[in-house]
Design an enzyme around this catalytic site. Structure first.
Site, short mmCIF file in Angstrom:
data_model
loop_
_atom_site.label_atom_id
_atom_site.label_comp_id
_atom_site.label_asym_id
_atom_site.label_seq_id
_atom_site.Cartn_x
_atom_site.Cartn_y
_atom_site.Cartn_z
N ASP A 178 -9.35 -2.05 8.28
CA ASP A 178 -7.91 -1.99 8.14
C ASP A 178 -7.40 -2.34 9.48
O ASP A 178 -7.48 -1.43 10.40
CB ASP A 178 -7.39 -0.98 7.31
CG ASP A 178 -5.88 -1.13 6.95
OD1 ASP A 178 -5.43 -2.09 6.37
OD2 ASP A 178 -4.99 -0.34 7.73
N GLU A 262 -8.93 -7.26 5.81
CA GLU A 262 -7.67 -7.73 4.83
C GLU A 262 -7.51 -9.19 5.40
O GLU A 262 -7.96 -9.48 6.85
CB GLU A 262 -6.71 -6.72 5.19
CG GLU A 262 -6.24 -6.40 6.68
CD GLU A 262 -4.83 -5.51 6.92
OE1 GLU A 262 -4.02 -5.91 6.05
OE2 GLU A 262 -5.17 -4.82 7.44
N CYS A 316 -4.16 3.64 -4.60
CA CYS A 316 -4.83 4.97 -4.46
C CYS A 316 -6.22 4.84 -4.43
O CYS A 316 -6.82 4.37 -5.38
CB CYS A 316 -4.56 5.94 -5.26
SG CYS A 316 -5.21 7.34 -5.14
N CYS A 319 -7.75 7.25 -7.34
CA CYS A 319 -7.44 6.96 -8.84
C CYS A 319 -7.08 5.78 -9.25
O CYS A 319 -7.01 5.51 -10.30
CB CYS A 319 -6.45 8.06 -9.17
SG CYS A 319 -4.93 7.81 -8.74
N CYS A 335 -0.75 10.33 -3.03
CA CYS A 335 -0.64 9.81 -4.32
C CYS A 335 0.19 10.53 -5.08
O CYS A 335 -0.07 11.75 -5.18
CB CYS A 335 -2.11 9.69 -4.88
SG CYS A 335 -2.10 8.89 -6.60
N CYS A 338 -2.56 11.75 -8.28
CA CYS A 338 -3.66 12.70 -8.17
C CYS A 338 -3.64 13.51 -7.07
O CYS A 338 -4.48 14.24 -6.71
CB CYS A 338 -4.86 11.79 -8.32
SG CYS A 338 -5.31 10.85 -6.55
N ASP A 345 -3.75 4.27 6.75
CA ASP A 345 -4.86 3.19 7.24
C ASP A 345 -6.31 3.43 6.76
O ASP A 345 -7.03 2.46 6.25
CB ASP A 345 -4.99 2.83 8.53
CG ASP A 345 -3.55 2.61 9.05
OD1 ASP A 345 -2.89 1.90 8.42
OD2 ASP A 345 -3.10 2.84 10.24
ZN LIG Z 1 -4.49 8.86 -6.84
#
Ligand SMILES: [Zn+2]
Length: 365
Positions: A178, A262, A316, A319, A335, A338, A345
């Site tokens: 990244d 990316e 995320c 999850c 997040c 979760c 990054d």
């Molecule tokens: Zn999550």
């Protein structure tokens, strides 16, 4: 496959004059053709396919130089313009005298010959060369780019072609990268690679020099000295950067079989975040990616570039929840679903690595 070998050449005064003239005429042709392409595009929104031959009539002196170089200039412009047309790049720029440019010629009927200490080139004849390494016999010469730097050095870059059987490697190790504002990259294991500090220092020096240049009287000897200092510093930065990029891409290629990155849209980025865009282009990010791709492919390995819509930052990695509220200023990814708490990054790099592996399996397994 292709490989280029760069050597310094030492042309005589007559040869220097001819090189300058060839570069100058090619610059003229580039600008003239670009101007007409632009006008045509503004009126019709289509590409104008103009040819060097059309200009030789009005500007007969174009016939004085290596005609293959003009054909290459046309091809390069055509390519750049098509990239612009398909929205992959900004509109091609006009060439200025101030920048380093070269011209490219191709091998036709023994017009280019490498001998001990000399290279024979179209129109120029034999030019003294410092060939610090030999070109392997199995390689065939395709063409040569002759260039002059603003610091007064001359080079040839000899493009060769060779056959290589490439065996596709099994993916054992993969890495996701990244590109971040504060680091050159962050990988999926959370390792942060910094921007090379000595290049950062050189950029600071450059800014000081440029400021002091603006206070000198244009054309004075002090002014000219500063101009040369700036050119030398630019050259040093370019060398250091290329060295950094080559070593880094070499090390990654040796260690990993699949690299996912990316996709960066510099045009888009310079609108939303000009500082970041500048940082990225300064350190040759696009150059790094193309260097990496080339090295990987040579080894039967793979580079996967994310689709530009892939939400690597907002996803995320734990999850799969999309965190829509994440702002550019949030350095941590927290997040809401979760409670995963990760460096922003690092989270993006994990996603990039996973997505790259997924795409690779879809395509090759
Ligand atoms: Zn999550």
């Amino acid at each position: 496959m292709n490989k280029a070998f760069k050597f310094r050449i030492y042309p005589s005064d007559t040869q220097k004059t001819l090189i300058h003239m060839t570069i100058g005429h090619n610059r003229f042709l580039w600008n003239k053709m670009l101007e007409e392409k632009q006008k045509h595009y503004e009126l019709n929104k289509t590409i104008l396919y103009n040819r060097p031959a059309q200009y030789k009539e009005n500007y007969p002196w174009l016939k004085d130089i290596d005609s293959l170089s003009l054909a290459n200039t046309q091809l390069n412009l055509e390519k750049a313009f098509r990239q612009f047309f398909s929205r992959k790049q900004d509109i091609p720029k006009f060439h200025s005298k101030k920048q380093d440019y070269g011209y490219t010629t191709n091998l036709v009927n023994n017009n280019i010959v490498l001998k001990k200490g000399f290279i024979k080139l179209p129109k120029l004849g034999e030019v003294k060369i410092k060939q610090h390494r030999t070109i392997p016999n199995e390689m065939t010469l395709k063409g040569v780019t002759v260039s002059k730097t603003s610091t007064g050095k001359y080079y040839v870059s000899i493009l060769c072609e060779y056959q290589k059987e490439i065996k596709k490697q099994v993916v054992k190790d993969s890495i996701g990268l990244d590109f971040s504002m504060t680091h050159f990259y962050v990988d999926h294991q959370g390792f942060k690679l910094d921007y090379p500090t000595d290049i950062q220092t050189d950029f600071k020096k450059l800014r000081i020099l440029q400021r002091s240049l603006s206070r000198r009287i244009k054309g004075s000897s002090n002014y000219n000295k500063k101009v040369l200092d700036i050119a030398l510093l630019h050259e040093r930065i370019r060398h250091k950067r290329d060295d950094f990029i080559h070593k880094l891409s070499y090390a990654i290629t040796k260690r990993y079989d699949l690299v996912s990155v990316e996709s960066l849209n510099l045009i888009e980025m310079s609108k939303t975040n000009p500082y970041y865009a500048k940082q990225v282009s300064r350190f040759g990010w696009a150059r790094f990616v193309s260097c990496l791709k080339y090295k990987l492919e040579k080894e039967g390995k793979t580079l996967v570039m994310m689709d530009k819509w892939y939400p690597s930052s907002k996803l995320c990695s734990e999850c799969g929840e999309i965190h829509t509220e994440l702002k550019l200023s949030n350095r941590m990814f927290e997040c809401p679903n979760c409670n995963t708490n990760l460096d922003r990054d690092h989270n993006a790099a994990i996603n990039i690595n996973k997505e790259g592996l997924r795409q690779y399996k879809l395509a090759f397994e």
